[in-house]
Write an enzyme that holds these catalytic residues in place. Structure first.
Site, PDB file in Angstrom:
ATOM      1  N   TYR A  36       0.825  -1.209   0.000  1.00 29.89           N
ATOM      2  CA  TYR A  36       0.000   0.000   0.000  1.00 29.89           C
ATOM      3  C   TYR A  36       0.862   1.263   0.000  1.00 29.89           C
ATOM      4  O   TYR A  36       0.380   2.338  -0.388  1.00 29.89           O
ATOM      5  CB  TYR A  36      -0.912   0.060   1.222  1.00 29.89           C
ATOM      6  CG  TYR A  36      -1.889  -1.075   1.375  1.00 29.89           C
ATOM      7  CD1 TYR A  36      -2.115  -2.005   0.361  1.00 29.89           C
ATOM      8  CD2 TYR A  36      -2.606  -1.232   2.565  1.00 29.89           C
ATOM      9  CE1 TYR A  36      -3.008  -3.047   0.529  1.00 29.89           C
ATOM     10  CE2 TYR A  36      -3.501  -2.272   2.731  1.00 29.89           C
ATOM     11  CZ  TYR A  36      -3.689  -3.171   1.718  1.00 29.89           C
ATOM     12  OH  TYR A  36      -4.582  -4.205   1.902  1.00 29.89           O
ATOM     13  N   HIS A  94       1.192 -11.730   2.555  1.00 30.23           N
ATOM     14  CA  HIS A  94       0.125 -11.087   1.783  1.00 30.23           C
ATOM     15  C   HIS A  94      -0.506 -12.040   0.766  1.00 30.23           C
ATOM     16  O   HIS A  94      -1.724 -12.114   0.640  1.00 30.23           O
ATOM     17  CB  HIS A  94       0.667  -9.845   1.076  1.00 30.23           C
ATOM     18  CG  HIS A  94      -0.390  -8.866   0.711  1.00 30.23           C
ATOM     19  ND1 HIS A  94      -0.181  -7.507   0.724  1.00 30.23           N
ATOM     20  CD2 HIS A  94      -1.681  -9.015   0.329  1.00 30.23           C
ATOM     21  CE1 HIS A  94      -1.292  -6.877   0.364  1.00 30.23           C
ATOM     22  NE2 HIS A  94      -2.214  -7.782   0.111  1.00 30.23           N
ATOM     23  N   ASN A 125      -5.174 -14.569   1.550  1.00 30.08           N
ATOM     24  CA  ASN A 125      -5.439 -15.085   0.202  1.00 30.08           C
ATOM     25  C   ASN A 125      -4.911 -16.507   0.012  1.00 30.08           C
ATOM     26  O   ASN A 125      -4.391 -16.859  -1.049  1.00 30.08           O
ATOM     27  CB  ASN A 125      -4.832 -14.153  -0.853  1.00 30.08           C
ATOM     28  CG  ASN A 125      -5.370 -12.740  -0.764  1.00 30.08           C
ATOM     29  OD1 ASN A 125      -6.560 -12.506  -0.966  1.00 30.08           O
ATOM     30  ND2 ASN A 125      -4.498 -11.789  -0.442  1.00 30.08           N
ATOM     31  N   GLN A 146      -6.679 -13.552   6.242  1.00 26.67           N
ATOM     32  CA  GLN A 146      -7.383 -12.430   5.620  1.00 26.67           C
ATOM     33  C   GLN A 146      -7.796 -12.830   4.208  1.00 26.67           C
ATOM     34  O   GLN A 146      -6.976 -13.318   3.423  1.00 26.67           O
ATOM     35  CB  GLN A 146      -6.485 -11.193   5.589  1.00 26.67           C
ATOM     36  CG  GLN A 146      -7.243  -9.940   5.172  1.00 26.67           C
ATOM     37  CD  GLN A 146      -6.464  -8.667   5.389  1.00 26.67           C
ATOM     38  OE1 GLN A 146      -6.474  -7.767   4.545  1.00 26.67           O
ATOM     39  NE2 GLN A 146      -5.790  -8.564   6.530  1.00 26.67           N
ATOM     40  N   SER A 173     -12.629  -5.976   1.803  1.00 27.71           N
ATOM     41  CA  SER A 173     -13.604  -5.560   0.784  1.00 27.71           C
ATOM     42  C   SER A 173     -15.023  -6.014   1.120  1.00 27.71           C
ATOM     43  O   SER A 173     -15.744  -6.502   0.247  1.00 27.71           O
ATOM     44  CB  SER A 173     -13.205  -6.080  -0.598  1.00 27.71           C
ATOM     45  OG  SER A 173     -11.957  -5.577  -0.990  1.00 27.71           O
ATOM     46  N   PRO A 174     -15.476  -5.853   2.380  1.00 27.37           N
ATOM     47  CA  PRO A 174     -16.821  -6.325   2.731  1.00 27.37           C
ATOM     48  C   PRO A 174     -17.941  -5.552   2.039  1.00 27.37           C
ATOM     49  O   PRO A 174     -19.092  -6.006   2.047  1.00 27.37           O
ATOM     50  CB  PRO A 174     -16.871  -6.121   4.247  1.00 27.37           C
ATOM     51  CG  PRO A 174     -15.919  -5.003   4.508  1.00 27.37           C
ATOM     52  CD  PRO A 174     -14.797  -5.223   3.539  1.00 27.37           C
ATOM     53  N   LEU A 175     -17.608  -4.418   1.431  1.00 25.71           N
ATOM     54  CA  LEU A 175     -18.628  -3.618   0.735  1.00 25.71           C
ATOM     55  C   LEU A 175     -18.615  -3.898  -0.763  1.00 25.71           C
ATOM     56  O   LEU A 175     -19.282  -3.180  -1.532  1.00 25.71           O
ATOM     57  CB  LEU A 175     -18.403  -2.132   1.002  1.00 25.71           C
ATOM     58  CG  LEU A 175     -18.333  -1.738   2.480  1.00 25.71           C
ATOM     59  CD1 LEU A 175     -18.168  -0.234   2.644  1.00 25.71           C
ATOM     60  CD2 LEU A 175     -19.561  -2.234   3.237  1.00 25.71           C
TER      61      LEU A 175
END
Length: 254
Positions: A36, A94, A125, A146, A173-175
């Site tokens: 990020y 990650h 992932n 995650q 990314s729950p939305l």
């Protein structure tokens, strides 16, 4: 791992004020990553906050280039320095790609736990067989996995694996990248409760044991709304209606 139902995902956040505001509102889980490029931003927000450091879980992730046995330690120490913390509360692999090798990467993370650089180890992932190999290779308990999880994409088998092995699922990314307001089942439940569809999506995710969420938000309004989702109780029928949505949209495929 004991994490609050709603934490702060920071991908794309480049202003420490957003992090400080989140902490002032009661957020106690900050999630970032090397890739990020904003660990210093998150650290500045944490430093500016009055929140008790011991009460805040600070998590970051090693990118695929930093997963070699000789790279993990120096990179983790640099992340801790950028974040302004003595130890990383949670350090993830990650993605299981690039330099990742469970037989060398994970022992390197164990050493970081032994040295006090890292408190807990997680992965991100992963597939079920990769999770099995990680659990076998680690001396430290696997604290968290995650994974992408929202009404348009989730994998029940990953939740079952977490329940069987006693680790937390952290839903990113729950939305659904802003698409939850387009899902009829979510909208109907939102209207019944007089709340936003985003609130329902988070409440639906956190209703699934052992899931916590890390929606990204930067404005105070959205930060408040996401945090409040933890107080919304959905009925079994409402959860089942959202479960029945056709799951076809993975935002971040391998």
């Amino acid at each position: 791992m004991n994490l609050p139902p709603v934490g702060l995902g920071t991908m794309g956040i480049d202003d420490p004020d957003a992090v400080e505001t989140a902490l002032s509102l009661g957020y106690r889980h900050l999630d970032t990553a090397r890739i990020y490029g904003n660990e210093a931003v998150v650290g500045d927000g944490l430093a500016a906050s009055d929140a008790d450091r011991d009460a805040v879980t600070v998590a970051t992730k090693l990118w695929v280039d930093d997963l070699g046995a000789e790279d993990a330690g120096p990179t983790a120490r640099e992340s801790a320095e950028l974040l302004g913390v003595e130890a990383l509360d949670l350090l993830y692999v990650h993605r299981p790609r690039g330099a990742y090798d469970p037989e060398t990467t994970l022992p390197a993370l164990d050493r970081l736990v032994d040295e006090g650089v890292v408190r807990e180890v997680g992965v991100s992932n992963f597939e079920p067989d990769q999770l099995d190999r990680a659990i076998d290779a680690l001396d430290a308990p696997l604290a968290a996995h995650q994974t992408e999880l929202h009404p348009l994409f989730y994998r029940p088998e990953l939740l079952e694996h977490a329940r069987e092995h006693g680790y937390t699922v952290v839903a990113y990314s729950p939305l659904a990248g802003g698409r939850v307001s387009e899902i009829d089942a979510v909208v109907e439940v939102a209207e019944a409760h007089d709340v936003a569809p985003e609130t329902v999506a988070i409440a639906w995710a956190t209703a699934k044991e052992p899931v916590v969420t890390i929606p990204k938000a930067s404005s105070e309004r959205h930060l408040r709304a996401n945090l409040a989702a933890a107080d919304l109780d959905l009925t079994p029928d409402e959860i089942a209606a959202i479960d029945a949505v056709e799951r076809e949209t993975e935002l971040f495929p391998e």
